[in-house]
Motif scaffolding. Structure first.
Motif, mmCIF file in Angstrom:
data_model
loop_
_atom_site.group_PDB
_atom_site.id
_atom_site.type_symbol
_atom_site.label_atom_id
_atom_site.label_comp_id
_atom_site.label_asym_id
_atom_site.label_seq_id
_atom_site.Cartn_x
_atom_site.Cartn_y
_atom_site.Cartn_z
ATOM 1 N N LYS A 166 0.819 -1.207 0.000
ATOM 2 C CA LYS A 166 0.000 0.000 0.000
ATOM 3 C C LYS A 166 0.854 1.260 0.000
ATOM 4 O O LYS A 166 0.501 2.264 -0.633
ATOM 5 C CB LYS A 166 -0.958 -0.026 1.189
ATOM 6 C CG LYS A 166 -1.977 -1.172 1.083
ATOM 7 C CD LYS A 166 -2.811 -1.319 2.330
ATOM 8 C CE LYS A 166 -3.791 -0.197 2.494
ATOM 9 N NZ LYS A 166 -4.710 -0.430 3.639
ATOM 10 N N ARG A 167 1.993 1.211 0.683
ATOM 11 C CA ARG A 167 2.879 2.377 0.692
ATOM 12 C C ARG A 167 3.586 2.563 -0.654
ATOM 13 O O ARG A 167 3.779 3.687 -1.119
ATOM 14 C CB ARG A 167 3.913 2.249 1.810
ATOM 15 C CG ARG A 167 3.359 2.515 3.199
ATOM 16 C CD ARG A 167 4.449 2.924 4.179
ATOM 17 N NE ARG A 167 5.446 1.877 4.392
ATOM 18 C CZ ARG A 167 5.326 0.912 5.299
ATOM 19 N NH1 ARG A 167 4.237 0.849 6.071
ATOM 20 N NH2 ARG A 167 6.268 0.007 5.454
ATOM 21 N N SER A 168 3.983 1.469 -1.250
ATOM 22 C CA SER A 168 4.783 1.549 -2.476
ATOM 23 C C SER A 168 3.933 1.763 -3.732
ATOM 24 O O SER A 168 4.469 2.138 -4.771
ATOM 25 C CB SER A 168 5.590 0.268 -2.650
ATOM 26 O OG SER A 168 4.744 -0.834 -2.941
ATOM 27 N N LYS A 169 2.624 1.469 -3.639
ATOM 28 C CA LYS A 169 1.720 1.553 -4.799
ATOM 29 C C LYS A 169 2.061 0.530 -5.877
ATOM 30 O O LYS A 169 1.675 0.684 -7.039
ATOM 31 C CB LYS A 169 1.715 2.953 -5.407
ATOM 32 C CG LYS A 169 1.372 4.069 -4.441
ATOM 33 C CD LYS A 169 -0.050 3.957 -3.927
ATOM 34 C CE LYS A 169 -0.419 5.138 -3.044
ATOM 35 N NZ LYS A 169 -1.764 4.988 -2.445
ATOM 36 N N ALA A 170 2.791 -0.508 -5.513
ATOM 37 C CA ALA A 170 3.066 -1.586 -6.467
ATOM 38 C C ALA A 170 1.776 -2.356 -6.753
ATOM 39 O O ALA A 170 0.815 -2.319 -5.976
ATOM 40 C CB ALA A 170 4.132 -2.523 -5.916
ATOM 41 N N TRP A 171 1.776 -3.074 -7.842
ATOM 42 C CA TRP A 171 0.626 -3.876 -8.244
ATOM 43 C C TRP A 171 0.831 -5.331 -7.836
ATOM 44 O O TRP A 171 1.939 -5.858 -7.903
ATOM 45 C CB TRP A 171 0.414 -3.805 -9.754
ATOM 46 C CG TRP A 171 -0.013 -2.460 -10.226
ATOM 47 C CD1 TRP A 171 0.791 -1.451 -10.687
ATOM 48 C CD2 TRP A 171 -1.349 -1.946 -10.278
ATOM 49 N NE1 TRP A 171 0.043 -0.357 -11.021
ATOM 50 C CE2 TRP A 171 -1.273 -0.625 -10.788
ATOM 51 C CE3 TRP A 171 -2.597 -2.470 -9.940
ATOM 52 C CZ2 TRP A 171 -2.408 0.164 -10.964
ATOM 53 C CZ3 TRP A 171 -3.726 -1.684 -10.129
ATOM 54 C CH2 TRP A 171 -3.624 -0.383 -10.632
ATOM 55 N N TYR A 172 -0.260 -5.960 -7.447
ATOM 56 C CA TYR A 172 -0.276 -7.377 -7.089
ATOM 57 C C TYR A 172 -0.910 -8.134 -8.246
ATOM 58 O O TYR A 172 -2.061 -7.861 -8.633
ATOM 59 C CB TYR A 172 -1.066 -7.537 -5.797
ATOM 60 C CG TYR A 172 -1.299 -8.940 -5.288
ATOM 61 C CD1 TYR A 172 -0.444 -9.993 -5.573
ATOM 62 C CD2 TYR A 172 -2.392 -9.208 -4.456
ATOM 63 C CE1 TYR A 172 -0.671 -11.259 -5.083
ATOM 64 C CE2 TYR A 172 -2.629 -10.467 -3.945
ATOM 65 C CZ TYR A 172 -1.763 -11.492 -4.263
ATOM 66 O OH TYR A 172 -1.992 -12.748 -3.761
ATOM 67 N N VAL A 173 -0.177 -9.092 -8.829
ATOM 68 C CA VAL A 173 -0.663 -9.919 -9.941
ATOM 69 C C VAL A 173 -0.801 -11.336 -9.411
ATOM 70 O O VAL A 173 0.194 -12.062 -9.273
ATOM 71 C CB VAL A 173 0.313 -9.846 -11.134
ATOM 72 C CG1 VAL A 173 -0.204 -10.684 -12.296
ATOM 73 C CG2 VAL A 173 0.524 -8.396 -11.575
ATOM 74 N N PRO A 174 -2.009 -11.795 -9.065
ATOM 75 C CA PRO A 174 -2.159 -12.971 -8.199
ATOM 76 C C PRO A 174 -1.959 -14.347 -8.825
ATOM 77 O O PRO A 174 -1.576 -15.277 -8.129
ATOM 78 C CB PRO A 174 -3.590 -12.824 -7.665
ATOM 79 C CG PRO A 174 -4.294 -11.971 -8.669
ATOM 80 C CD PRO A 174 -3.264 -11.041 -9.229
ATOM 81 N N THR A 175 -2.281 -14.561 -10.110
ATOM 82 C CA THR A 175 -2.093 -15.852 -10.810
ATOM 83 C C THR A 175 -2.717 -17.028 -10.068
ATOM 84 O O THR A 175 -2.103 -18.077 -9.878
ATOM 85 C CB THR A 175 -0.598 -16.132 -11.079
ATOM 86 O OG1 THR A 175 0.096 -16.385 -9.856
ATOM 87 C CG2 THR A 175 0.064 -14.970 -11.799
ATOM 88 N N LEU A 176 -3.979 -16.878 -9.654
ATOM 89 C CA LEU A 176 -4.634 -17.922 -8.851
ATOM 90 C C LEU A 176 -4.830 -19.215 -9.615
ATOM 91 O O LEU A 176 -4.721 -20.307 -9.046
ATOM 92 C CB LEU A 176 -5.988 -17.400 -8.356
ATOM 93 C CG LEU A 176 -5.965 -16.081 -7.577
ATOM 94 C CD1 LEU A 176 -7.369 -15.714 -7.134
ATOM 95 C CD2 LEU A 176 -5.017 -16.171 -6.393
ATOM 96 N N ILE A 177 -5.144 -19.123 -10.900
ATOM 97 C CA ILE A 177 -5.403 -20.332 -11.680
ATOM 98 C C ILE A 177 -4.158 -21.208 -11.756
ATOM 99 O O ILE A 177 -4.250 -22.441 -11.758
ATOM 100 C CB ILE A 177 -5.933 -19.986 -13.086
ATOM 101 C CG1 ILE A 177 -6.277 -21.255 -13.859
ATOM 102 C CG2 ILE A 177 -4.965 -19.116 -13.850
ATOM 103 C CD1 ILE A 177 -6.902 -20.994 -15.214
ATOM 104 N N ALA A 178 -2.982 -20.586 -11.780
ATOM 105 C CA ALA A 178 -1.742 -21.368 -11.817
ATOM 106 C C ALA A 178 -1.584 -22.172 -10.526
ATOM 107 O O ALA A 178 -1.231 -23.365 -10.555
ATOM 108 C CB ALA A 178 -0.549 -20.451 -12.024
ATOM 109 N N GLY A 179 -1.842 -21.532 -9.403
ATOM 110 C CA GLY A 179 -1.761 -22.242 -8.131
ATOM 111 C C GLY A 179 -2.758 -23.377 -8.048
ATOM 112 O O GLY A 179 -2.424 -24.491 -7.606
ATOM 113 N N LYS A 180 -3.999 -23.101 -8.468
ATOM 114 C CA LYS A 180 -5.027 -24.149 -8.464
ATOM 115 C C LYS A 180 -4.613 -25.316 -9.363
ATOM 116 O O LYS A 180 -4.766 -26.486 -9.005
ATOM 117 C CB LYS A 180 -6.345 -23.570 -8.965
ATOM 118 C CG LYS A 180 -6.980 -22.532 -8.053
ATOM 119 C CD LYS A 180 -7.858 -23.185 -7.015
ATOM 120 C CE LYS A 180 -8.674 -22.155 -6.269
ATOM 121 N NZ LYS A 180 -9.501 -22.778 -5.210
ATOM 122 N N SER A 181 -4.109 -24.980 -10.543
ATOM 123 C CA SER A 181 -3.796 -25.996 -11.538
ATOM 124 C C SER A 181 -2.695 -26.940 -11.056
ATOM 125 O O SER A 181 -2.845 -28.168 -11.111
ATOM 126 C CB SER A 181 -3.376 -25.324 -12.849
ATOM 127 O OG SER A 181 -2.955 -26.285 -13.794
#
Length: 432
Positions: free
Chosen positions: A286-301
């Protein structure tokens, strides 16, 4: 004349010519149009497309003024912007033979296969992607798509991802000492700040659009630790500062909490995966304003495959797949609810290309409203890519990247897995 006719037939087959490409203007009659900025679902709208751009969005169904113009009837569809996947690997697709293909496939094999994966991705409704690491074929594929030689999504290429020795992108992991010696010291392997700076400059020289690093171990490599940190904060900062000087953002593969936090403190643009993100990491996000790219389908797969098909993965990979893949969705839900900025990304290639939109369902299951999930793949992704002026919304002046589905995705997010119409830059690649 015969030569011209053959050329036009070839271009039409590739999706690079035909009525949509040669019409003076194209009028898309949209029964429902999702304004992703306001969140409103507008009815009976017309998108006016000229060449590769949207030139107007008009209320009602506008008739084509001349015989040279074209009308596309989407009056029983919901229309939304072309989708953006911020984490794909177009060169590969996970299979039982993935761990031996480095010994059996050459660059030409990889290139032909990547072209097919690119077209599959485009026809799935993803008109723009960020390729987060390959052999360099990904950059060549980007160039071929841009030149109109092959059909595919708009590609932002990371070239070859940068790794520490023994790290996630070190191709020597798991090889015999003899093979390691033959492999030598690839240009993407960097240790210490000076080598990190050199590796960034090498990818810049080779034409990458962004830099991809790994600050922790990974799941699908043969190293025993998938979450431990593999770069110091000083090394990551050297990457970020050098990339910034060259006008390039930095995407960071990271699973474990310490590697995530080092990368965020060093100033990366995005954390991809973020599987074991803790509360301190959320605050840094939140401080850095970086983006989170979660890739949930990869983990599920990978977790599902490891459980259901013993022996599919090497044992060291199967253990990591289950321990990391099973927690990613819960981590994402906590991060989203805490206010972390999310951009859509799936790690396509870890699972079968073309199934990218399944990610939307996993995001909404974790508590993200459908509109916010769609914004992650449109407005937010365009910001992460640094091109909100051209991407992410159906607005005059932006690229004519358009997807149509049967029903309202705000009520049924699964409809995004079944696109009926796909246009990229004014050219139709799918029309059912």
């Amino acid at each position: 004349m015969r030569t011209l006719t053959r050329s036009l037939l070839l271009l039409t087959t590739l999706g690079l010519a035909g009525p949509a490409a040669f019409a003076q203007k194209t009028y898309l009659h949209c029964g429902r149009l999702l304004d992703v900025r306001s969140g409103r679902l507008l009815t009976q709208q017309t998108l006016v497309v000229e060449k590769d751009r949207i030139v107007a969005v008009q209320a009602g169904y506008t008739a084509a003024p001349t015989a040279q113009d074209k009308v596309v009837n989407l009056e029983n569809k919901t229309v939304l912007p072309g989708l953006i996947d911020c984490h794909v690997h177009l060169e590969s697709q996970q299979s039982r033979s993935s761990f031996t293909e480095q010994f059996t496939l050459g660059p030409a094999d990889v290139a032909y296969r990547a072209q097919g994966y690119a077209l599959t991705t485009l026809r799935a409704g993803f008109t723009t992607v960020r390729d987060c690491g390959g052999s360099g074929v990904n950059t060549a594929l980007r160039n071929a798509v841009n030149r109109g030689l092959v059909p595919g999504p708009r590609i932002y290429s990371a070239g070859t991802a940068i790794s520490a020795t023994g790290g996630h992108m070190d191709e020597g992991d798991g090889l015999s000492a003899e093979l390691m010696d033959k492999l030598g010291h690839p240009s993407n392997i960097a240790n210490g700040p000076d080598q990190c700076r050199q590796a960034v400059r090498e990818q810049f020289k080779r034409g990458a659009d962004l830099i991809k690093i790994a600050s922790t171990g990974g799941v699908l490599d043969l190293s025993p630790n998938g979450s431990g940190p593999q770069y110091t904060e000083e090394e990551i900062r050297a990457v970020v500062e050098t990339a910034r000087d060259l006008g390039m953002p930095v995407a960071c593969h990271a699973h474990g909490p310490e590697g995530i936090k080092r990368a965020l403190r060093a100033g990366v643009s995005s954390i991809d995966h973020g599987s074991l993100l803790d509360d301190e990491g959320i605050a840094l996000f939140k401080r850095s304003k970086a983006w989170y790219v979660p890739t949930l389908i990869a983990g599920k797969s990978v977790a599902d495959t490891a459980r259901r098909h013993p022996g599919y993965f090497p044992a060291v990979v199967a253990g990591k797949a289950i321990s990391i893949g099973t927690v990613m969705q819960g981590t994402f839900g906590r991060a989203y609810k805490a206010g972390v900025r999310v951009a859509f990304g799936t790690d396509a290639g870890v699972y079968r290309h073309g199934q990218n939109a399944l990610e939307f369902g996993y995001m909404t299951e974790a508590g993200m409203p459908p509109l916010e999930a769609i914004r992650a793949a449109t407005l937010n992704a365009a910001q992460l890519l640094g091109d909100p002026a051209n991407l992410g919304a159906l607005e005059a002046g932006k690229y004519a990247d358009v997807v149509a589905v049967d029903s309202d995705p705000l009520q049924d997010i699964s409809t995004l897995t079944r696109p009926r119409f796909v246009m990229k830059a004014g050219v139709v690649y799918k029309s059912e």
